[in-house]
Write a protein that holds these residues in place. Structure first.
Motif, short mmCIF file in Angstrom:
data_model
loop_
_atom_site.label_atom_id
_atom_site.label_comp_id
_atom_site.label_asym_id
_atom_site.label_seq_id
_atom_site.Cartn_x
_atom_site.Cartn_y
_atom_site.Cartn_z
N LYS A 40 -5.36 -6.34 -20.23
CA LYS A 40 -5.45 -5.02 -19.62
C LYS A 40 -4.09 -4.49 -19.18
O LYS A 40 -3.82 -3.31 -19.28
CB LYS A 40 -6.40 -5.07 -18.42
CG LYS A 40 -7.85 -5.08 -18.78
CD LYS A 40 -8.70 -4.94 -17.53
CE LYS A 40 -10.16 -4.84 -17.90
NZ LYS A 40 -10.99 -4.56 -16.72
N LYS A 41 -3.24 -5.39 -18.69
CA LYS A 41 -1.94 -4.93 -18.21
C LYS A 41 -1.06 -4.46 -19.36
O LYS A 41 -0.37 -3.44 -19.24
CB LYS A 41 -1.25 -6.05 -17.42
CG LYS A 41 -1.89 -6.28 -16.08
CD LYS A 41 -1.11 -7.26 -15.25
CE LYS A 41 -1.81 -7.46 -13.92
NZ LYS A 41 -1.07 -8.35 -13.03
N SER A 42 -1.07 -5.16 -20.47
CA SER A 42 -0.26 -4.71 -21.61
C SER A 42 -0.83 -3.43 -22.21
O SER A 42 -0.08 -2.56 -22.66
CB SER A 42 -0.15 -5.80 -22.66
OG SER A 42 -1.40 -6.10 -23.21
N ASN A 43 -2.16 -3.29 -22.22
CA ASN A 43 -2.76 -2.03 -22.68
C ASN A 43 -2.33 -0.87 -21.80
O ASN A 43 -2.06 0.23 -22.29
CB ASN A 43 -4.29 -2.14 -22.67
CG ASN A 43 -4.83 -3.03 -23.76
OD1 ASN A 43 -4.13 -3.33 -24.72
ND2 ASN A 43 -6.07 -3.44 -23.62
N THR A 44 -2.27 -1.13 -20.50
CA THR A 44 -1.85 -0.08 -19.56
C THR A 44 -0.41 0.31 -19.80
O THR A 44 -0.07 1.50 -19.77
CB THR A 44 -2.04 -0.57 -18.11
OG1 THR A 44 -3.40 -0.97 -17.93
CG2 THR A 44 -1.72 0.52 -17.12
N VAL A 45 0.45 -0.67 -20.05
CA VAL A 45 1.86 -0.37 -20.32
C VAL A 45 2.00 0.48 -21.57
O VAL A 45 2.72 1.49 -21.58
CB VAL A 45 2.68 -1.67 -20.44
CG1 VAL A 45 4.07 -1.39 -20.99
CG2 VAL A 45 2.77 -2.37 -19.11
N TRP A 46 1.33 0.11 -22.65
CA TRP A 46 1.41 0.88 -23.90
C TRP A 46 0.83 2.28 -23.72
O TRP A 46 1.35 3.26 -24.26
CB TRP A 46 0.70 0.16 -25.03
CG TRP A 46 1.46 -1.03 -25.51
CD1 TRP A 46 1.11 -2.34 -25.38
CD2 TRP A 46 2.73 -1.02 -26.17
NE1 TRP A 46 2.09 -3.14 -25.92
CE2 TRP A 46 3.08 -2.36 -26.42
CE3 TRP A 46 3.59 -0.02 -26.59
CZ2 TRP A 46 4.27 -2.71 -27.05
CZ3 TRP A 46 4.77 -0.37 -27.22
CH2 TRP A 46 5.09 -1.70 -27.45
N PHE A 47 -0.27 2.38 -22.97
CA PHE A 47 -0.88 3.69 -22.72
C PHE A 47 0.07 4.58 -21.93
O PHE A 47 0.24 5.76 -22.25
CB PHE A 47 -2.20 3.51 -21.97
CG PHE A 47 -2.87 4.80 -21.61
CD1 PHE A 47 -3.50 5.56 -22.59
CD2 PHE A 47 -2.86 5.28 -20.31
CE1 PHE A 47 -4.11 6.75 -22.26
CE2 PHE A 47 -3.46 6.47 -19.99
CZ PHE A 47 -4.09 7.21 -20.97
N MET A 48 0.71 4.03 -20.90
CA MET A 48 1.63 4.83 -20.09
C MET A 48 2.88 5.23 -20.89
O MET A 48 3.40 6.34 -20.71
CB MET A 48 2.02 4.07 -18.83
CG MET A 48 0.88 3.92 -17.84
SD MET A 48 0.09 5.48 -17.41
CE MET A 48 1.40 6.31 -16.56
N LEU A 49 3.35 4.35 -21.76
CA LEU A 49 4.49 4.71 -22.61
C LEU A 49 4.13 5.85 -23.57
O LEU A 49 4.91 6.80 -23.76
CB LEU A 49 4.98 3.50 -23.40
CG LEU A 49 5.78 2.47 -22.61
CD1 LEU A 49 6.06 1.24 -23.48
CD2 LEU A 49 7.06 3.07 -22.09
N ALA A 50 2.96 5.77 -24.16
CA ALA A 50 2.51 6.83 -25.06
C ALA A 50 2.28 8.14 -24.30
O ALA A 50 2.66 9.23 -24.78
CB ALA A 50 1.24 6.41 -25.79
N ALA A 51 1.70 8.04 -23.11
CA ALA A 51 1.45 9.25 -22.31
C ALA A 51 2.76 9.89 -21.87
O ALA A 51 2.89 11.11 -21.86
CB ALA A 51 0.59 8.88 -21.10
N THR A 52 3.75 9.08 -21.54
CA THR A 52 5.06 9.61 -21.17
C THR A 52 5.72 10.30 -22.35
O THR A 52 6.34 11.36 -22.20
CB THR A 52 5.95 8.48 -20.63
OG1 THR A 52 5.29 7.87 -19.52
CG2 THR A 52 7.29 9.00 -20.19
#
Length: 102
Positions: free
Chosen positions: A3-15
């Motif tokens: 979940k933590k790595s998914n969150t990091v990738w999601f936040m990078l894409a959202a940024t």
């Protein structure tokens, strides 16, 4: 992936989407201002009008970007049910249960 790595990738894409939206809105606004100043050259000669138009463009494009970014993120989270796949990094860690009056 957790979940933590998914969150990091999601936040990078959202940024990246947020920066792209800001670039698009600022560029389109700057093109509109340039077209306005070429149509009325006396406006472009006034330095206060030029600076204020760029300031309004910057604030307006930032506000529009934040509004659209919020709408897109909410839509993506609902459509793909991302609450189950992302780490809740904004949730409080030590939350007390509500007082029941007993």
């Amino acid at each position: 992936m957790g979940k933590k790595s998914n969150t990091v990738w999601f936040m990078l894409a959202a940024t990246a989407v947020n920066v792209l939206l800001m670039f698009i809105f600022f560029t389109l606004g700057f093109i509109l201002i340039t077209m306005l100043f070429t149509k009325w050259p006396t406006l472009a000669e006034n330095q206060l009008v030029s600076m204020m138009s760029v300031l309004v463009l910057f604030v307006g494009s930032t506000a529009l970007t934040l509004f659209l970014y919020n709408k897109i993120l909410t839509w993506v989270q609902k459509k793909f049910k991302l609450e189950d796949h992302l780490y809740p990094f904004m949730a409080p860690k030590n939350r007390r249960p509500p007082y029941r009056g007993e």
